[in-house]
Design an enzyme around this catalytic site. Structure first.
Site, PDB file in Angstrom:
ATOM      1  N   SER A 122      -8.197 -17.011 -37.575  1.00 36.68           N
ATOM      2  CA  SER A 122      -9.666 -16.992 -37.667  1.00 36.68           C
ATOM      3  C   SER A 122     -10.261 -18.319 -37.215  1.00 36.68           C
ATOM      4  O   SER A 122     -11.302 -18.351 -36.554  1.00 36.68           O
ATOM      5  CB  SER A 122     -10.096 -16.659 -39.106  1.00 36.68           C
ATOM      6  N   TYR A 123      -9.599 -19.407 -37.556  1.00 42.37           N
ATOM      7  CA  TYR A 123     -10.075 -20.736 -37.169  1.00 42.37           C
ATOM      8  C   TYR A 123      -9.974 -20.923 -35.664  1.00 42.37           C
ATOM      9  O   TYR A 123     -10.931 -21.367 -35.010  1.00 42.37           O
ATOM     10  CB  TYR A 123      -9.237 -21.787 -37.901  1.00 42.37           C
ATOM     11  N   ALA A 124      -8.822 -20.565 -35.099  1.00 44.21           N
ATOM     12  CA  ALA A 124      -8.612 -20.723 -33.663  1.00 44.21           C
ATOM     13  C   ALA A 124      -9.602 -19.886 -32.865  1.00 44.21           C
ATOM     14  O   ALA A 124     -10.141 -20.336 -31.848  1.00 44.21           O
ATOM     15  CB  ALA A 124      -7.181 -20.339 -33.294  1.00 44.21           C
ATOM     16  N   ALA A 125      -9.872 -18.672 -33.338  1.00 44.67           N
ATOM     17  CA  ALA A 125     -10.799 -17.787 -32.630  1.00 44.67           C
ATOM     18  C   ALA A 125     -12.197 -18.380 -32.608  1.00 44.67           C
ATOM     19  O   ALA A 125     -12.875 -18.385 -31.568  1.00 44.67           O
ATOM     20  CB  ALA A 125     -10.810 -16.412 -33.288  1.00 44.67           C
TER      21      ALA A 125
ATOM     22  N   LYS B 130     -13.037 -21.560 -33.003  1.00 41.16           N
ATOM     23  CA  LYS B 130     -13.048 -22.803 -32.223  1.00 41.16           C
ATOM     24  C   LYS B 130     -13.060 -22.524 -30.724  1.00 41.16           C
ATOM     25  O   LYS B 130     -13.739 -23.219 -29.955  1.00 41.16           O
ATOM     26  CB  LYS B 130     -11.833 -23.669 -32.589  1.00 41.16           C
TER      27      LYS B 130
END
Length: 250
Positions: free
Chosen positions: A152-155, A157
């Site tokens: 979720s964080y990578a998406a 960002k």
């Protein structure tokens, strides 16, 4: 005084990287509006910041309430007279595998990271046109590398990285620069995580050619000062890897 008389908004400015940037900006002559949900931390941060930049202010705000985001910009312009720099630093997320990830996890990451970044950029645009200002957003090695348990964080960002590059192309005609910082920094949150995950923490250091985590003010903050200054007026749409050489973009 590279940022003399400039006015900056910094979200998540009450601690960690945000406060490091705010401090670096203040030392270069900027007036800061730090925006944070945590009132206690914000009050403590602004007390320290005003010793360097007396006109700086703290605004308590919940960035997940989209209808309130334009008022942040308007409050700053009303109180401080203008806006030169927008730094979208705030972001919250949970570490989970894609298999375990829920809609709630995705919403947390996008509602605290991507959407506030986008809507604050929109709200700030008329004022940044006047000042030929600067937008500094944050990407992450989690998105560039596809780090496990960071879906979720990578998406979010990478979505931020995409919209920043589009803005660089669309807003260059107004003299506005839009860049990203992808940092690794020694913040209280990272230190706490490192205590709970010592092997992963040491693995991060092992992949770092300089063998250390960055300082929020001296490393990340000084890079942000550069991007917000006249020295970087011909740089836009770029991802600055302020990570000790851990990732080398091609």
């Amino acid at each position: 005084m590279k940022l003399d008389k400039k006015v900056a908004i910094i979200t998540g400015g009450a601690g960690g990287i945000g406060l490091g940037i705010a401090t670096a900006f203040a030392k270069e002559g900027a007036t800061i509006a730090i925006v944070d949900l945590n009132k206690e931390a914000g009050d403590a941060a602004i007390e320290k910041l005003q010793k360097i930049s007396p006109q700086s202010i703290f605004l308590q705000a919940d960035l997940t309430v989209r209808t309130e985001l334009p008022s942040i910009v308007e409050q700053v312009v009303t109180k401080l007279g203008k806006l030169d720099i927008l730094v979208n630093n705030a972001h919250a997320s949970r570490m989970k595998s894609i298999e375990e990830m829920t809609q709630e996890d995705i919403d947390l990451s996008f509602n605290t990271g991507f959407y506030p970044t986008l809507y604050l950029m929109q709200a700030a645009l008329p004022h940044l046109k006047e000042s030929k200002g600067t937008v500094i957003n944050f990407s992450s090695g989690a998105g560039l590398n596809g780090d496990v348990n960071q879906g979720s964080y990578a998406a979010a960002k990478e979505a931020i990285r995409g919209i920043t590059r589009v803005a660089a192309n669309e807003w260059g005609q107004y003299g506005i620069t839009c860049n990203l910082i992808s940092p690794i920094a020694k913040t209280p949150g990272i230190e706490h995580w490192g205590q709970e995950n010592p092997e992963s923490y040491q693995a991060i250091l092992a992949r770092n050619p300089l063998g250390r985590l960055g300082d929020p003010e001296k490393d990340i903050g000084r890079t942000a000062v550069f991007l917000a200054s006249e020295d970087a007026s011909y740089i836009t749409g770029q991802t600055m890897m302020v990570d000790g050489g851990s990732i080398k973009l091609r």
